[in-house]
Design a protein around this motif. Structure first.
Motif, PDB file in Angstrom:
ATOM      1  N   LYS B  68       0.787  -1.182   0.030  1.00 47.89           N
ATOM      2  CA  LYS B  68      -0.084   0.057  -0.037  1.00 47.89           C
ATOM      3  C   LYS B  68       0.772   1.333   0.107  1.00 47.89           C
ATOM      4  N   GLY B  69       0.586   2.033  -0.858  1.00 48.92           N
ATOM      5  CA  GLY B  69       1.393   3.431  -0.871  1.00 48.92           C
ATOM      6  C   GLY B  69       2.570   3.294  -1.587  1.00 48.92           C
ATOM      7  N   ALA B  70       2.778   2.356  -2.138  1.00 48.89           N
ATOM      8  CA  ALA B  70       4.080   2.251  -2.959  1.00 48.89           C
ATOM      9  C   ALA B  70       4.274   3.092  -4.356  1.00 48.89           C
ATOM     10  N   ARG B  71       5.023   3.681  -4.692  1.00 52.45           N
ATOM     11  CA  ARG B  71       5.239   4.386  -6.010  1.00 52.45           C
ATOM     12  C   ARG B  71       6.310   3.405  -6.750  1.00 52.45           C
ATOM     13  N   LEU B  72       5.568   3.045  -8.126  1.00 51.26           N
ATOM     14  CA  LEU B  72       6.551   2.211  -9.025  1.00 51.26           C
ATOM     15  C   LEU B  72       6.863   3.059 -10.095  1.00 51.26           C
ATOM     16  N   THR B  73       7.943   3.206 -10.746  1.00 55.24           N
ATOM     17  CA  THR B  73       8.558   3.812 -11.893  1.00 55.24           C
ATOM     18  C   THR B  73       9.320   2.675 -12.645  1.00 55.24           C
ATOM     19  N   GLY B  74       9.423   2.768 -13.919  1.00 54.08           N
ATOM     20  CA  GLY B  74      10.034   1.937 -14.840  1.00 54.08           C
ATOM     21  C   GLY B  74       9.013   1.222 -15.578  1.00 54.08           C
ATOM     22  N   SER B  75       9.329  -0.082 -15.762  1.00 50.77           N
ATOM     23  CA  SER B  75       8.471  -1.133 -16.464  1.00 50.77           C
ATOM     24  C   SER B  75       8.516  -2.373 -16.036  1.00 50.77           C
ATOM     25  N   VAL B  76       7.196  -2.926 -15.986  1.00 52.42           N
ATOM     26  CA  VAL B  76       7.127  -4.377 -15.777  1.00 52.42           C
ATOM     27  C   VAL B  76       6.012  -4.946 -16.899  1.00 52.42           C
ATOM     28  N   ARG B  77       6.588  -5.583 -17.704  1.00 47.61           N
ATOM     29  CA  ARG B  77       5.775  -6.134 -18.873  1.00 47.61           C
ATOM     30  C   ARG B  77       5.665  -7.728 -18.866  1.00 47.61           C
ATOM     31  N   VAL B  78       4.304  -7.958 -18.899  1.00 45.45           N
ATOM     32  CA  VAL B  78       3.919  -9.423 -18.637  1.00 45.45           C
ATOM     33  C   VAL B  78       3.384  -9.894 -19.955  1.00 45.45           C
ATOM     34  N   ALA B  79       3.783 -10.488 -20.620  1.00 46.58           N
ATOM     35  CA  ALA B  79       3.373 -10.980 -22.126  1.00 46.58           C
ATOM     36  C   ALA B  79       2.972  -9.658 -22.710  1.00 46.58           C
ATOM     37  N   GLY B  80       3.763  -8.658 -22.780  1.00 42.23           N
ATOM     38  CA  GLY B  80       3.563  -7.416 -23.446  1.00 42.23           C
ATOM     39  C   GLY B  80       2.556  -6.389 -22.646  1.00 42.23           C
ATOM     40  N   ARG B  81       2.075  -6.768 -21.527  1.00 40.54           N
ATOM     41  CA  ARG B  81       1.045  -5.922 -21.042  1.00 40.54           C
ATOM     42  C   ARG B  81       1.744  -5.044 -20.033  1.00 40.54           C
ATOM     43  N   GLU B  82       1.807  -3.852 -19.981  1.00 36.83           N
ATOM     44  CA  GLU B  82       2.560  -2.998 -19.158  1.00 36.83           C
ATOM     45  C   GLU B  82       1.737  -2.874 -17.716  1.00 36.83           C
ATOM     46  N   LEU B  83       2.486  -3.330 -16.641  1.00 35.48           N
ATOM     47  CA  LEU B  83       1.782  -3.128 -15.213  1.00 35.48           C
ATOM     48  C   LEU B  83       1.986  -2.011 -14.415  1.00 35.48           C
TER      49      LEU B  83
END
Lengths: 318, 281
Positions: B68-83
Motif C-alpha cells: 500500500k502506498g508504494a510508488r513504482l516507476t520503470g517498466s514491468v511487462r508481462v506478455a507485453g502488458r505494462e503493469l
C-alpha cells in the motif's frame, strides 16, 4: 454415525443437568425471597385463618422446601407449571398466549442484528477509512447505550415527533405487527448489532489479511469474490458463535423493551409477575429463558464443526 | 492498447529500470532501485538474495501486488502488458490469463475451508466461468499432472489432511489451472524438507519442458538456484548486483556480495574457515 451420536448424547445430557440445576436455583431463590404469595392474594384485606390456610394448601406452602420443589418439578416435566396466582389461570396457557409476540420481536431483532451487524462489519473491514471510523464511533455509542434509553429516544423521535411508528401495542395481523414491532425490535437489537458489527469487522480484517486470501487475489478473482467467496467463509466463524449467545440473550432484554413499549410478551409477563410475587409464572419464564439459552448454545456447538473443517473429528465425518 | 498476448514475441516477463519507493518525505524508503530482469518461455530464472533484498517484492510486481502506498516507476511487462501504472482491469487480466504464483507456505496459502477439488476448480469457475462438472474433471487431470496419487479421492479432502509437499503440489495444480505462461515461485521449496524440495524442483522443471512455462524462482538458496535455474540474478538492497548463466554465477562470482552469499552456505562451511559476515562489502 456413532462419532456424531455420542457427543450429541453427552451434550443433551449436560443440557438436562444445566436445566435441573437452574430449576433448583430458580425455585430456591423464590422461596428465599422476602414476602409471600398469599399476602399478595389477600391484598391486605383481613381474611379468616381458614381462607389463608386454603391458599397455603393449594400452593403446598406448608410442605418442607424439598418436597415443594419435587412437587413443582414433577408438574414441570409434564408441562404443568401450576396456576398463576395473579391471573388464576394455568401458567402454560398464559405463557403460550404471550410467546408469539416475543418470538416475533426477537426474530425481528435477530434479523436486524445479523443483517446490519454483518453487512456493515464486512463493509467497514473492506473499505476501512471513513466508513470504518464512522462504524466504530456509532457502534461504540450503541454498545454503551442501555436499551431503555434507546427505547425512549426512538419513541420520542419516531413515534411522538415524526409519527412514523406507533409507540404502543403489538398490532393485529402480520404487516401491522411488524410495523408495531419495528421500534421495539430496533431498541432490542441496537447494542447487540453493534457487538456483532465489531466482531465481524475485527474477524474480517484478520481474514482479509490471510495468505489464502492473497492467493485468491493473485488468481485474479474479483473483489467481491475475494471478500464473500474466500475471506467471509473463515471470517464468519467467530460471528456465528457470538450471534448464538447474543440472540438468545435478547430474551432477557425483552423484559425492558416490552415493558417500555407496552407489549404483552414473555418479558413484560416476567416483570409483572415479579412485581406481584406470582411465583409459578416467574419460575416458568426464567426456566424457559434458560432453556432457550442453553439450547441455542447447543446448536452453536453443533454448528462449529460444520463451519470449521479442522475441528471435525478425525474419521468421524463422511 | 497493447495487442493480444499471443502476438507478442520476446520474454514473457520483462522488468526494466524498476524503482519502488514507499513512504513520503523523510521516511521515504527505496525498496527497489533500477531492477532489470527478464524471463522467456521455457526458461527458469533464479532471483537470489537474503531477506529484505527485494527479491520477493520484485516478483510481486509481476502480478500487480505492490505494498500500500508504494510508488513504482520503470517498466514491468508481462506478455507485453505494462503493469506499472496499469488500471485494475489490466492487472486482473494478467492475473487471470498470463501469470500465476506459488508461495513459501502452502498450508497458509491454500484456503483451509475449501476441499482440495473446490480450491483448484475455483480458478476455472471464477475467472473462466466453467461449470462445476467440467471444472471438476479438469481438476482431476491437473492433480494427476502434478503427481498427486488418487486425484478423485484427494479432491474430496481438506487441506489439513494433506502434507506440506502435497499441498505445494495442489498449489501448483491450482496455478496451472488457468494455463498461465508465467509461473512465479516465491520461496516455493523453502518450507519443505530436502527430499520434497527436490521433488518439487523436478516437477517445476518438467512443467517448464512440457508446458513451455517461463518460471521465475525466488530463493535465498544459491546452491538450489545454481542447480535448477538457467540464469541467476543476485539481489542486494533492492539492486541486482550480479546476473548471468547459473553456473557462471555459482562458480565464478564477480560481485563480493555473491561471494559472501556463497561463503555463508552451510555446505561450504565444512570445507573452509567461515568468513565473518560484516566485513567490507
Amino acid at each position: 454415525m456413532s462419532a456424531w451420536l455420542l457427543p450429541l448424547a453427552r451434550r443433551v445430557g449436560s443440557l438436562a443437568l444445566v436445566l435441573l440445576a437452574t430449576s433448583f436455583i430458580v425455585f430456591g431463590a423464590m422461596y428465599l425471597a422476602p414476602g409471600s404469595p398469599e399476602s399478595f392474594l389477600v391484598r391486605g384485606n383481613s381474611v379468616t385463618q381458614e381462607t389463608l390456610q386454603a391458599i397455603r394448601d393449594q400452593y403446598h406452602l406448608d410442605e418442607p422446601f424439598l418436597s415443594q420443589y419435587v412437587l413443582w418439578l414433577g408438574g414441570v416435566v409434564q408441562g404443568d407449571f401450576g396456576l398463576s396466582i395473579q391471573f388464576r389461570q394455568p401458567v402454560s396457557e398464559l405463557i403460550a398466549s404471550r410467546v408469539p409476540t416475543t418470538a416475533l420481536l426477537v426474530g425481528y431483532a435477530a434479523v436486524l442484528i445479523l443483517v446490519v451487524g454483518v453487512l456493515v462489519g464486512v463493509l467497514a473491514a473492506v473499505k476501512r477509512g471513513g466508513v470504518d471510523g464512522t462504524a466504530i464511533v456509532v457502534s461504540t455509542v450503541a454498545m454503551a447505550t442501555p436499551s431503555f434509553v434507546v427505547a425512549m429516544a426512538l419513541t420520542s423521535l419516531f413515534a411522538v415527533t415524526l409519527g412514523w411508528f406507533p409507540a404502543f401495542g403489538a398490532g393485529e395481523g402480520f404487516g401491522d405487527r411488524l410495523w408495531h414491532l419495528t421500534l421495539p425490535a430496533v431498541a432490542l437489537a441496537l447494542s447487540s448489532a453493534a457487538l456483532v458489527l465489531r466482531t465481524t469487522r475485527t474477524s474480517m480484517i484478520g481474514a482479509l489479511g490471510k495468505e489464502y486470501v492473497e492467493t485468491a487475489r493473485v488468481r485474479g478473482f474479483s473483489s467481491s469474490r475475494v471478500v464473500w467467496g474466500q475471506a467471509f467463509r473463515g471470517g464468519i466463524v467467530p460471528v456465528v458463535t457470538l450471534a448464538g449467545l447474543v440472540i438468545s440473550g435478547l430474551l432477557v432484554t425483552t423484559t425492558i423493551v416490552e415493558t417500555v413499549f407496552g407489549l404483552n410478551g414473555i418479558g413484560s409477563l416476567l416483570v409483572q409477575a415479579v412485581n406481584v410475587k406470582d411465583f409459578p409464572v416467574v419460575q416458568a419464564v426464567i426456566l424457559i429463558i434458560v432453556a432457550v439459552f442453553v439450547l441455542s448454545n447447543l446448536v452453536v456447538d453443533l454448528l462449529y464443526p460444520v463451519l470449521e473443517p479442522r475441528a471435525r473429528a478425525k474419521g468421524g465425518a463422511r | 492498447m497493447s495487442g493480444s498476448t499471443q502476438m507478442v514475441d520476446g520474454p514473457v516477463l520483462a522488468i526494466e529500470q524498476l524503482r519502488l519507493d514507499v513512504g513520503t518525505g523523510e521516511t521515504a524508503v527505496r525498496i527497489l532501485d533500477g531492477v532489470g530482469l527478464s524471463c522467456a518461455a521455457g526458461e527458469i530464472v533464479g532471483l537470489v538474495g537474503e531477506s529484505g533484498s527485494g527479491k520477493s517484492m520484485t516478483l510481486r510486481t509481476a502480478v500487480g501486488l505492490a505494498p500500500k502506498g508504494a510508488r513504482l516507476t520503470g517498466s514491468v511487462r508481462v506478455a507485453g502488458r505494462e503493469l506499472v501504472g496499469a488500471g485494475r482491469r489490466e492487472v486482473l487480466r494478467v492475473r487471470r490469463e498470463v501469470a500465476a504464483m506459488i508461495f513459501q507456505d502452502p498450508r497458509a496459502h491454500v484456503n483451509p475451508y475449501q476441499r482440495i477439488g473446490a480450491f483448484v476448480a475455483d480458478g476455472l469457475r471464477r475467472t473462466r466461468g466453467w461449470g462445476r462438472a467440467r471444472a471438476a474433471q479438469q481438476v482431476v487431470s491437473l492433480l494427476d499432472e502434478v503427481g498427486l496419487p488418487d486425484p478423485e479421492t484427494l479432491a474430496d479432502r481438506y487441506p489439513h489432511e494433506l502434507s506440506g509437499g502435497m499441498l505445494q503440489r495442489v498449489m501448483i495444480a491450482s496455478a496451472l489451472s488457468t494455463e498461465p505462461r508465467l509461473l512465479l515461485a516465491d520461496e516455493a521449496t523453502t518450507a519443505l524438507d530436502v527430499t520434497t524440495q527436490a521433488e518439487i524442483m523436478g516437477l517445476l522443471r518438467r512443467l517448464r519442458e512440457e508446458r513451455g512455462l517461463a518460471i521465475v524462482f525466488v530463493t535465498h538458496d544459491l546452491d538450489l538456484a545454481a542447480a535448477s535455474c538457467d540464469r541467476i540474478h543476485v539481489m542486494q538492497s533492492g539492486v541486482v548486483v550480479e546476473q548471468g548463466p547459473a553456473l557462471d554465477v555459482f562458480e565464478r562470482p564477480e560481485h563480493p556480495y555473491t561471494r559472501k552469499l556463497l561463503d555463508a552456505m552451510p555446505s561450504r562451511l565444512d570445507a573452509e574457515a567461515p568468513t565473518p559476515i560484516g566485513g567490507a562489502a
